[in-house]
Design a protein around this motif. Structure first.
Motif, short mmCIF file in Angstrom:
data_model
loop_
_atom_site.label_atom_id
_atom_site.label_comp_id
_atom_site.label_asym_id
_atom_site.label_seq_id
_atom_site.Cartn_x
_atom_site.Cartn_y
_atom_site.Cartn_z
N SER A 39 -10.09 0.15 -6.86
CA SER A 39 -10.94 1.26 -6.40
C SER A 39 -12.39 1.11 -6.79
O SER A 39 -13.28 1.66 -6.14
N VAL A 54 -13.30 -2.28 -4.30
CA VAL A 54 -12.81 -2.38 -2.92
C VAL A 54 -12.78 -0.99 -2.28
O VAL A 54 -12.25 -0.04 -2.86
N ASP A 100 0.86 -1.19 0.00
CA ASP A 100 0.00 0.00 0.00
C ASP A 100 0.90 1.24 0.00
O ASP A 100 1.65 1.46 0.95
N HIS A 129 -6.59 -4.54 -3.67
CA HIS A 129 -7.25 -3.25 -3.88
C HIS A 129 -7.60 -2.99 -5.34
O HIS A 129 -6.78 -3.14 -6.24
N VAL A 163 -11.48 1.39 0.94
CA VAL A 163 -10.37 1.44 1.87
C VAL A 163 -10.77 2.29 3.08
O VAL A 163 -11.15 3.45 2.93
N TYR A 210 -9.30 -3.15 3.97
CA TYR A 210 -9.88 -3.28 2.63
C TYR A 210 -11.18 -4.09 2.71
O TYR A 210 -11.20 -5.17 3.31
N PHE A 259 -2.67 -4.77 0.20
CA PHE A 259 -3.06 -3.82 -0.85
C PHE A 259 -3.25 -4.52 -2.20
O PHE A 259 -3.89 -3.96 -3.10
N HIS A 306 -4.77 0.84 7.08
CA HIS A 306 -5.73 0.74 5.99
C HIS A 306 -6.38 -0.65 6.04
O HIS A 306 -5.67 -1.66 6.13
#
Length: 462
Positions: free
Chosen positions: A371, A374, A214, A369, A376, A400, A366, A398
């Motif tokens: 966007s 997922v 991340d 991930h 955050v 997820y 990460f 962070h």
């Protein structure tokens, strides 16, 4: 009968964190095992890994706590005094105690179940030892571990170029150490040595840090730890010389700056490679890739089409003690049951770096991930209540969450008590909890764990 021939049901090469659980599983199944070890017993974890490194880190934490005390209005009589001889004496003494427990277990095994020797393949199902034995095994488990990479450029340094194994036999702390690599070992040992008064410099050839994926968490970790580590990222080593008892190393930084410094030692932590070549797997019909690695099914650990299994660090996967032990149990069960091998459930992935503040990853981190799919959630530890009370309010968490069903997917963190946060989140991941289900669980006030709740709530708001 030829006395130099040893027959067994399952030969287990390597008596470490994977080999020992494999031995126990084979024994439990009622088969005859042969546990083969070419080096000293005691496991890498106890002898040169997990335990001695944590002993050194514990000493560094004690020194850091004294330096931290004035923030509470508590003052020591003077500057922190580090007795390097006493520090390393305790590290070796307690290390030997942990190793002794493992050695006792091995020595309690029936003598016919053990062979202390180097072995290599003669052909499928047959191994030859350096003591003249020929081992015939119906099934074979390879648990030979991994060894540190020593690039040729550092060979001129001789004994001044060391690996982590060498650190724990020191009689005293050195004055200066250059650490090559900012992975887990480099960060842990580099920070511990720096806090014990050793002049430390860490060089990393890329912008990576402690395997964090991340970008925000990685940069938060770098901001907190890089000053003590004297970290240089994107460094290219250009010169390696030995001048008497000093290592002289020159490098070019990412901005083009050229530097040359002298150190007592150069600690190489830039990777480990599976120990396979000495076994000569090419003499068998095992399918090998371009690197000479057997092709295995990661779900069963079986080499493709063969009664051979790989377990632990030799697989080239995560070099983590509990995963090596799980590998050993899985390989032992499948070797005993062969050809009826099965894929067994694996535990949720979890990794911890024992820096201060600590670093952790749970699940895919990460890597999961996206966007679009997922969300955050975040907690900035600078504003978290309990961590501020303890003057440990630094870092970033962070979490997820899959948007579609609000399922928890993993986390990355640098911050207070990350080792404990990692366990809670790994348990939630393994139980396949959703974020609302996690928020329905109790959070005591005031605790570090309340920060988890903050991050989970933030994910739901996305």
């Amino acid at each position: 009968m030829n006395p130099s021939i040893i027959d067994c049901d399952v030969a287990i090469i390597g008596a470490g964190s994977a080999g020992l659980p494999a031995y126990r599983e084979v024994l439990k199944a009622g088969l005859k095992p042969l546990l083969i070890e070419s080096g000293p017993h005691g496991t890498m974890c106890a002898r040169v890994g997990c335990m001695p490194s944590k002993l050194l880190i514990a000493a560094a934490e004690a020194a850091a706590a004294i330096r931290h005390a004035p923030g509470f209005g508590v003052y020591a009589a003077g500057p922190v005094q580090i007795d390097g001889v006493a520090v390393m004496e305790r590290v070796r003494r307690e290390r030997d105690r942990f190793v002794g427990f493992v050695v006792e277990d091995v020595q309690a095994m029936p003598p016919e179940h053990r062979l202390d020797a180097r072995v290599e393949f003669l052909r499928d199902g047959v191994l030859q030892s350096d003591q003249g034995h020929e081992i015939h095994a119906g099934r074979i488990i390879i648990a030979t571990g991994a060894q540190p990479v020593v690039p040729d450029i550092y060979r001129p340094l001789g004994e001044l170029a060391i690996v982590n194994d060498d650190v724990f036999d020191w009689q005293d702390l050195p004055r200066s150490v250059l650490v090559i690599g900012a992975g887990v070992i480099g960060v842990e040992l580099g920070l511990a040595l720096a806090r014990l008064g050793v002049r430390v410099r860490v060089l990393n050839r890329s912008a990576s840090f402690a395997h964090l994926a991340d970008p925000a968490v990685r940069e938060a970790a770098v901001a907190l730890l890089a000053p003590e580590l004297n970290l240089v990222r994107n460094a290219q080593v250009t010169t390696v010389l030995r001048e008497g008892r000093q290592a002289v190393v020159g490098w070019t930084a990412g901005d083009g700056t050229e530097t040359r410094e002298q150190f007592d030692y150069v600690l190489l932590t830039a990777g480990r490679l599976p120990v396979l070549a000495p076994l000569h797997p090419e003499r068998t019909s095992m399918p090998l890739d371009a690197r000479g690695m057997p092709q295995i099914d990661p779900a069963t650990l079986q080499v493709q089409g063969q009664p051979v299994f790989l377990a632990g660090d030799v697989t080239g996967r995560h070099a983590i003690q509990h995963e090596a032990s799980d590998d050993g149990r899985l390989a032992g069960r499948n070797a005993a049951a062969w050809p009826d091998v099965q894929a067994l459930p694996r535990r949720a992935a979890m990794a911890v770096v024992f820096s201060n503040p600590q670093i952790m990853q749970v699940g895919g981190g990460f890597s999961v991930h996206d966007s679009d799919t997922v969300a955050v959630g975040e907690v900035d530890w600078t504003r978290q209540g309990r961590s501020r009370v303890m003057l440990r309010n630094q870092g970033l968490l962070h979490v997820y969450m899959q948007r579609a069903d609000q399922r928890f997917l993993g986390a990355e963190m640098v911050g207070p008590d990350a080792e404990h946060v990692a366990h809670l989140l790994a348990w939630a991941l393994q139980m396949e909890l959703t974020v609302p289900q996690m928020l329905a669980l109790p959070f005591y006030h005031p605790t570090i764990e309340e920060g988890i709740r903050t991050a989970l709530r933030d994910a739901l708001r996305q």
